[in-house]
Design a protein around this motif. Structure first.
Motif, PDB file in Angstrom:
ATOM      1  N   MET A 176       0.857  -1.140  -0.037  1.00 36.93           N
ATOM      2  CA  MET A 176      -0.048  -0.026  -0.033  1.00 36.93           C
ATOM      3  C   MET A 176       0.896   1.302   0.132  1.00 36.93           C
ATOM      4  O   MET A 176       0.465   2.120  -0.823  1.00 36.93           O
ATOM      5  CB  MET A 176      -0.878   0.135   1.298  1.00 36.93           C
ATOM      6  CG  MET A 176      -1.883   1.140   1.301  1.00 36.93           C
ATOM      7  SD  MET A 176      -3.002   1.101   0.009  1.00 36.93           S
ATOM      8  CE  MET A 176      -4.104   2.294   0.465  1.00 36.93           C
ATOM      9  N   LYS A 177       1.863   1.142   0.811  1.00 36.45           N
ATOM     10  CA  LYS A 177       2.739   2.345   0.961  1.00 36.45           C
ATOM     11  C   LYS A 177       3.554   2.484  -0.603  1.00 36.45           C
ATOM     12  O   LYS A 177       3.606   3.759  -0.965  1.00 36.45           O
ATOM     13  CB  LYS A 177       3.923   2.111   1.995  1.00 36.45           C
ATOM     14  CG  LYS A 177       4.641   3.447   2.294  1.00 36.45           C
ATOM     15  CD  LYS A 177       5.661   3.114   3.379  1.00 36.45           C
ATOM     16  CE  LYS A 177       6.591   4.259   3.587  1.00 36.45           C
ATOM     17  NZ  LYS A 177       7.435   4.313   4.753  1.00 36.45           N
ATOM     18  N   LYS A 178       3.978   1.672  -1.265  1.00 34.97           N
ATOM     19  CA  LYS A 178       4.467   1.798  -2.589  1.00 34.97           C
ATOM     20  C   LYS A 178       3.811   2.178  -3.655  1.00 34.97           C
ATOM     21  O   LYS A 178       4.008   3.231  -4.177  1.00 34.97           O
ATOM     22  CB  LYS A 178       5.450   0.484  -2.837  1.00 34.97           C
ATOM     23  CG  LYS A 178       6.389  -0.034  -2.005  1.00 34.97           C
ATOM     24  CD  LYS A 178       7.030  -1.316  -2.621  1.00 34.97           C
ATOM     25  CE  LYS A 178       7.969  -1.863  -1.594  1.00 34.97           C
ATOM     26  NZ  LYS A 178       8.752  -2.878  -2.417  1.00 34.97           N
ATOM     27  N   THR A 179       2.595   1.861  -3.376  1.00 30.29           N
ATOM     28  CA  THR A 179       1.317   2.377  -4.555  1.00 30.29           C
ATOM     29  C   THR A 179       1.265   3.804  -3.974  1.00 30.29           C
ATOM     30  O   THR A 179       1.191   4.737  -5.174  1.00 30.29           O
ATOM     31  CB  THR A 179       0.102   1.535  -4.246  1.00 30.29           C
ATOM     32  OG1 THR A 179       0.407   0.250  -4.460  1.00 30.29           O
ATOM     33  CG2 THR A 179      -0.760   2.257  -5.272  1.00 30.29           C
ATOM     34  N   PHE A 180       1.038   4.371  -2.770  1.00 26.91           N
ATOM     35  CA  PHE A 180       1.066   5.809  -2.591  1.00 26.91           C
ATOM     36  C   PHE A 180       1.946   6.676  -2.820  1.00 26.91           C
ATOM     37  O   PHE A 180       1.907   7.719  -3.452  1.00 26.91           O
ATOM     38  CB  PHE A 180       0.624   5.959  -0.841  1.00 26.91           C
ATOM     39  CG  PHE A 180       0.585   7.225  -0.621  1.00 26.91           C
ATOM     40  CD1 PHE A 180      -0.509   8.104  -0.814  1.00 26.91           C
ATOM     41  CD2 PHE A 180       1.706   7.764   0.222  1.00 26.91           C
ATOM     42  CE1 PHE A 180      -0.667   9.328  -0.493  1.00 26.91           C
ATOM     43  CE2 PHE A 180       1.528   9.360   0.590  1.00 26.91           C
ATOM     44  CZ  PHE A 180       0.352  10.005  -0.024  1.00 26.91           C
ATOM     45  N   ALA A 185       4.199   5.966  -5.380  1.00 30.43           N
ATOM     46  CA  ALA A 185       4.125   5.946  -6.915  1.00 30.43           C
ATOM     47  C   ALA A 185       3.098   7.092  -7.407  1.00 30.43           C
ATOM     48  O   ALA A 185       3.515   7.839  -8.313  1.00 30.43           O
ATOM     49  CB  ALA A 185       3.783   4.676  -7.374  1.00 30.43           C
ATOM     50  N   ILE A 186       2.185   6.918  -6.650  1.00 27.69           N
ATOM     51  CA  ILE A 186       0.887   8.048  -6.956  1.00 27.69           C
ATOM     52  C   ILE A 186       1.374   9.239  -6.784  1.00 27.69           C
ATOM     53  O   ILE A 186       1.248  10.488  -7.469  1.00 27.69           O
ATOM     54  CB  ILE A 186      -0.342   7.719  -6.391  1.00 27.69           C
ATOM     55  CG1 ILE A 186      -0.941   6.330  -7.056  1.00 27.69           C
ATOM     56  CG2 ILE A 186      -1.459   8.703  -6.520  1.00 27.69           C
ATOM     57  CD1 ILE A 186      -2.276   5.962  -6.374  1.00 27.69           C
ATOM     58  N   ASN A 204      13.559   6.798  -0.021  1.00 27.57           N
ATOM     59  CA  ASN A 204      13.305   5.247   0.906  1.00 27.57           C
ATOM     60  C   ASN A 204      14.207   4.917   1.502  1.00 27.57           C
ATOM     61  O   ASN A 204      14.030   4.215   2.728  1.00 27.57           O
ATOM     62  CB  ASN A 204      12.884   4.351  -0.307  1.00 27.57           C
ATOM     63  CG  ASN A 204      12.107   3.128   0.467  1.00 27.57           C
ATOM     64  OD1 ASN A 204      11.466   3.161   1.485  1.00 27.57           O
ATOM     65  ND2 ASN A 204      12.254   2.067  -0.355  1.00 27.57           N
TER      66      ASN A 204
END
Length: 86
Positions: free
Chosen positions: A1-5, A7-8, A51
């Motif tokens: 979830m954190k990686k998707t956020f 990227a967005i 990161n």
């Protein structure tokens, strides 16, 4: 979830540095194209580097800002050279 956020957030930051028109479409200047490309690459690189220290969102924002500014400078120089030699 954190990686998707992340990227967005990086993509949104990069797009905020581009104009409303398609920067890769016909009639776009080198400044628009290079600023958008620089912001995208800078945002991604900043997210990866940030990161490592646990601050990927801040890294993405700083990377996109620096990449967009650098890309705009390069594109502006290209535009000036094209107009000079016409």
């Amino acid at each position: 979830m954190k990686k998707t956020f992340i990227a967005i957030a990086a993509a949104a930051t990069a797009l905020s540095f581009s104009s409303c028109q398609n920067p890769y479409g016909p009639g776009a200047t080198n400044t628009q194209r290079d600023a958008t490309t620089g912001a995208i690459i800078g945002g991604l690189a900043g997210a990866v580097i940030g990161n490592q220290s646990g601050r990927s969102l801040e890294g993405a924002a700083v990377g996109a800002a620096l990449g967009g500014a650098g890309g705009a400078a390069v594109g502006s120089t290209k535009d000036k050279q094209q107009n000079y030699y016409r």
